[in-house]
Design an enzyme around this catalytic site. Structure first.
Site, PDB file in Angstrom:
ATOM      1  N   ASP A  93     -21.869  12.708  15.356  1.00 56.45           N
ATOM      2  CA  ASP A  93     -21.550  14.123  15.172  1.00 56.45           C
ATOM      3  C   ASP A  93     -20.298  14.408  15.998  1.00 56.45           C
ATOM      4  O   ASP A  93     -19.860  13.589  16.813  1.00 56.45           O
ATOM      5  CB  ASP A  93     -22.738  15.003  15.587  1.00 56.45           C
ATOM      6  CG  ASP A  93     -22.674  16.382  14.919  1.00 56.45           C
ATOM      7  OD1 ASP A  93     -21.636  16.720  14.332  1.00 56.45           O
ATOM      8  OD2 ASP A  93     -23.674  17.137  15.008  1.00 56.45           O
ATOM      9  N   ASP A 128     -16.643  20.869  12.071  1.00 57.16           N
ATOM     10  CA  ASP A 128     -16.881  21.993  11.163  1.00 57.16           C
ATOM     11  C   ASP A 128     -17.134  23.278  11.947  1.00 57.16           C
ATOM     12  O   ASP A 128     -17.343  23.242  13.160  1.00 57.16           O
ATOM     13  CB  ASP A 128     -18.073  21.686  10.244  1.00 57.16           C
ATOM     14  CG  ASP A 128     -19.307  21.244  11.003  1.00 57.16           C
ATOM     15  OD1 ASP A 128     -19.173  20.413  11.922  1.00 57.16           O
ATOM     16  OD2 ASP A 128     -20.416  21.732  10.711  1.00 57.16           O
ATOM     17  N   GLY A 195     -25.605  24.604  10.360  1.00 57.89           N
ATOM     18  CA  GLY A 195     -25.857  25.988  10.756  1.00 57.89           C
ATOM     19  C   GLY A 195     -27.288  26.450  10.591  1.00 57.89           C
ATOM     20  O   GLY A 195     -27.542  27.656  10.514  1.00 57.89           O
TER      21      GLY A 195
HETATM   22  N1  GUN Z   1     -25.854  19.898  14.449  1.00 57.89           N
HETATM   23  C1  GUN Z   1     -26.700  20.905  14.156  1.00 57.89           C
HETATM   24  N2  GUN Z   1     -26.101  21.793  13.337  1.00 57.89           N
HETATM   25  C2  GUN Z   1     -24.864  21.343  13.093  1.00 57.89           C
HETATM   26  C3  GUN Z   1     -23.767  21.837  12.303  1.00 57.89           C
HETATM   27  O1  GUN Z   1     -23.822  22.876  11.652  1.00 57.89           O
HETATM   28  N3  GUN Z   1     -22.632  21.060  12.300  1.00 57.89           N
HETATM   29  C4  GUN Z   1     -22.544  19.880  13.007  1.00 57.89           C
HETATM   30  N4  GUN Z   1     -21.415  19.173  12.939  1.00 57.89           N
HETATM   31  N5  GUN Z   1     -23.559  19.425  13.749  1.00 57.89           N
HETATM   32  C5  GUN Z   1     -24.702  20.144  13.797  1.00 57.89           C
END
Ligand code: GUN
Length: 617
Positions: A93, A128, A195
Site C-alpha cells: 500500500d 489515491d 475509503g
Molecule cells: N487502506 C484502507 N483504505 C484505503 C484506501 O482507501 N486507499 C489505500 N491506498 N489504502 C487503504
C-alpha cells in the site's frame, strides 16, 4: 520485469461470487482470499506461524518502509521479499491510509509507486485520495477525479507492472460507478475498493452493499476486486456474494491488542469467554482462564493466531459455499446474526433485478425458500418476471408439488382450451409450462404454499393443443427469445417421453434430434440441428458466441471455447444457458453451455467460456 499482467481466471461461480485465481511474479493467488497486513516494524506473529494459519499472500506498507532508513536500505538492497521473509505474493500500500489518519504524508505519488517497483512489490498502489463517508458529494467527486489523474501519472509504469487503482467515491453510488469505470478502463490491473474502513468499523453494511455493487457492476470482471480493510469474517461472505475477490486486514492484530476474539459471526471479549471454540488453534494448549493470565505481549500474539484462524476458516467455508452454490443461502441465514447485516441483506434484494444478469439459469442445489425475502432473491425474481401481461387462469388447484400438474387437468382442461394457465409458486404466479424447470420444481419451501388438486372441469371439446409441445415451445422462447419455440419445434415434431416417468426426454423432427430436456434443471439442451434452427430465428449476435477461425477449428471438434478467442457475443447470454458457437462468417460450428454471462464473456481473458456439447461432424 514481469510476464503477463494480472487477469482473473474464473473456476467456479454463483451469481457475482466467484472462485478464481490469478498469477503474480511470486505465485498464484486463489480467491476469495485475504492478505493479512504485516507491519514491517512489529512482529506480532512470525511469518511461519502465519503460513501455518493459512496465509498464502500478504500486504505491507511501502510508506512505513520508506520512512525508516534501516528498512528502506534493506528493502532497496535485498528486496521486499527478503525484508519481510516471505517468498509468496506481496502487495504494497502507498501511505494513503496514513495520510487519512495522520494528515499529509511527505512523499509524492509517482515516486511512491517507483519505490514500490524498486523494492520488487508484486502489486503496487498509487497514492489515491481517501474519501470519508462524511465528505460532501463535491469533495468526493474531486477525490475520484484526482485519484484517476494520479493513476494517469504512472500509466507508463503500469504497462509492465501490476499497479492497483483504488475505487473511491465515499458513500455515493453514482461516484462509485464513475470511479470503477475510470479505474477499469485504464491500466490498473487490480481494483481495491477504498475509503470503506470507517463504514466497516461502524457496521454500516447496507451502505457498503451500495458501494460494492455499484463498484463491481461497473468494473472489468477480469480484474480482481479487493475490499480495503475488510477483514472481519462477519462481513466477508456478503462481500464475496457481491463480487469481492480479495480482502486485507490488520483486524487479527488490532482486535488481539484489545483482547478481542474473532468468530465467524462476530467478536467476543476474552474476559467474557467461558471456553475456547473447538476450531481454535489455542484449544488444548490453553483454557480461556489460562489465556487471560498470559502476559499482555504473549496474549496478543496468541489471540492473533486465533483470530487469523477464524478468518481463514470463514474463507474456506465461503469457497466451499460457492463451489456447491449455496453462498446465497449462507449469507441469507448468517445475516440474522446482526441487525446491521440483516439490513444489508435486504439492501441486496433491492438489486436483484441487476444481479439477475449474472445469475445462472440453474444451480446445482435446490432453491430454498425460508420466507418472503427468499422469494425476492435474483433466482426467484427472474421467474417472477416471466409471466407477461394478459389474462391467466389460476391452475394451482391442479398442481401438486412433487407430482406436477395432474394428468386430468392437462388432458381435460389445458389441451381443450387456448387459455393461459398459471400456478402459484410461493407468492409468484408463473406459467404452468415452467412447472418442471429450475427453480420451480427444484425448490424446498419452509411451508407448503402450494395447493393440491381439488376440482376438475371437463370441457368435453375436442383437443386443441398438446401440453408437452406447448411446454417445450415455452421453454425455447424463455431460453432463446420470443418466437424460438415455434421455429425450433414445428407441429410435425415428435416428443419422446420416458416410459417410467412420463417426462419429456428428446424432441425429434424428420428423423433428427433437435433437443433434449435436461433432467437436472428442466431446461432444453440443443443438438446441432436444433442450433441451426435457433440460429435462423436469431438476428445479429442473438444467442451467439463468435470465435476466431483458429478457435472454430477446435470447437468444431468438441474442444471448449476459451475467452481470449471470442470476437463477439450476445450480451444477454445467461450463465449456464445454451449458446451457439459460430465462426467469423457466422457458420455454426458447435452448441454448448455458457459458463458466464455475455457481459462477462467480453471481459475475461483467461479460461473456459463455453463447454461444447455438440459440434460439426
Ligand atoms: N487502506 C484502507 N483504505 C484505503 C484506501 O482507501 N486507499 C489505500 N491506498 N489504502 C487503504
Amino acid at each position: 520485469m514481469q510476464g503477463e499482467k494480472i487477469t482473473v481466471e474464473i473456476l467456479g461461480r454463483e451469481g457475482l461470487a466467484r472462485i478464481g485465481r490469478f498469477r503474480t511474479a511470486h505465485g498464484v493467488i486463489n480467491t476469495p482470499n485475504i492478505m493479512p497486513v504485516i507491519n514491517p516494524n512489529i512482529n506480532t506473529m512470525s511469518i511461519d506461524a502465519m503460513k501455518r494459519a493459512g496465509m498464502t499472500c500478504l500486504i505491507t506498507n511501502s510508506y512505513i518502509i520508506r520512512r525508516s532508513p534501516a528498512l528502506r536500505e534493506k528493502a532497496l538492497r535485498d528486496g521486499l521479499h527478503s525484508l519481510i521473509g516471505f517468498d509468496g505474493p506481496i502487495m504494497t500500500d502507498s501511505g494513503t491510509f496514513q495520510s487519512y489518519v495522520y494528515g499529509d504524508v511527505e512523499f509524492q505519488n509517482r515516486d511512491t509507486v517507483e519505490f514500490q517497483l524498486n523494492i520488487g512489490s508484486d502489486i503496487s498502489t498509487i497514492l489515491d485520495i481517501f474519501s470519508t463517508p462524511d465528505d460532501t458529494w463535491n469533495k468526493a467527486e474531486d477525490a475520484v477525479k484526482m485519484t484517476a489523474e494520479r493513476f494517469a501519472e504512472v500509466d507508463d509504469l503500469a504497462e509492465t507492472h501490476d499497479i492497483s487503482g483504488p475505487i473511491q467515491g465515499s458513500i455515493y453510488p453514482d461516484l462509485r460507478k464513475i470511479s470503477a469505470s475510470l479505474m477499469s478502463s485504464g491500466k490498473a490491473s487490480y481494483l481495491p475498493i477504498g475509503g470503506v474502513v470507517p463504514l466497516l468499523e461502524q457496521y454500516r453494511y447496507a451502505e457498503l452493499v451500495d458501494i460494492i455493487i455499484n463498484s463491481k457492476l461497473n468494473s472489468d470482471f477480469s480484474k480482481p476486486i479487493h475490499l480495503f480493510g475488510g477483514g472481519h469474517p462477519m462481513f466477508m461472505g456478503m462481500a464475496v456474494l457481491l463480487g469481492v475477490d480479495m480482502f486485507d486486514s490488520a483486524s487479527y492484530v488490532k482486535y488481539a491488542k484489545d483482547d478481542r476474539m474473532l468468530y465467524p459471526e462476530g467478536t467476543r471479549d476474552l474476559k467474557d469467554i467461558m471456553e475456547l471454540p473447538y476450531w481454535s488453534p489455542l484449544r488444548g494448549r490453553y483454557t480461556a482462564e489460562e489465556l487471560r493470565k498470559e502476559p499482555a505481549d504473549s496474549r496478543k500474539s496468541l489471540i492473533a493466531v486465533h483470530n487469523l484462524a477464524a478468518i481463514y476458516m470463514e474463507l474456506s467455508e465461503i469457497r466451499e459455499r460457492i463451489h456447491e452454490q449455496t453462498l446465497w443461502q449462507y449469507v441469507e441465514a448468517r445475516s440474522r446474526s446482526h441487525p446491521a447485516l440483516f439490513e444489508a441483506f435486504k439492501r441486496i434484494l433491492l438489486y436483484s433485478g441487476k444481479i439477475e444478469k449474472y445469475v445462472e439459469l440453474y444451480r446445482k442445489p435446490p432453491f430454498m425458500a425460508f420466507d418472503d425475502l427468499s422469494m425476492m432473491s435474483p433466482y426467484a425474481s427472474r421467474v417472477r418476471n416471466i409471466k407477461g401481461s394478459g389474462e391467466y387462469v389460476d391452475a394451482t388447484a391442479y398442481y401438486s408439488y412433487g407430482m406436477g400438474l395432474s394428468e386430468k387437468f392437462i388432458k381435460e382442461i389445458y389441451e381443450k382450451t387456448q387459455d393461459k394457465y398459471s400456478i402459484m409458486w410461493g407468492d409468484i404466479e408463473i406459467p404452468v409450462e415452467l412447472e418442471e424447470s429450475y427453480p420451480v420444481q427444484q425448490s424446498i419451501f419452509a411451508k407448503n404454499m402450494l395447493n393440491s388438486p381439488k376440482k376438475y372441469l371437463n370441457r368435453g371439446e375436442s383437443t386443441l393443443r398438446n401440453y408437452n409441445l406447448e411446454k417445450i415451445r415455452f421453454l425455447a422462447d424463455y431460453q432463446f427469445g420470443a418466437g424460438s419455440g415455434k421455429n425450433l419445434f414445428p407441429d410435425s415434431c415428435q416428443i419422446m417421453v420416458s416410459r417410467s416417468t412420463g417426462r419429456i426426454r428428446t424432441i425429434e423432427d424428420a428423423g433428427k434430434i433437435l433437443a433434449t430436456m435436461r433432467v437436472h434443471d428442466g431446461y432444453l439442451a440443443l443438438t446441432m440441428e436444433g442450433g441451426e434452427r435457433i440460429m435462423k430465428n436469431s438476428p445479429g449476435m442473438k444467442n451467439r458466441v463468435m470465435v476466431m477461425d483458429e478457435s472454430a477449428t477446435f470447437n468444431a471438434q468438441g474442444k471448449s471455447v476459451f475467452f481470449n478467442f471470442i470476437l463477439d457475443c450476445d450480451m444477454d447470454i445467461i450463465p449456464y444457458n445454451e449458446v451457439l458457437v459460430v465462426d467469423p462468417s457466422d457458420n455454426l460450428v458447435a452448441v454448448g453451455k455458457a459458463l458466464t454471462s455475455g457481459i462477462e464473456m467480453k471481459q475475461y481473458r483467461k479460461g473456459v467460456a463455453v463447454i461444447i456439447n455438440h459440434h460439426r461432424k
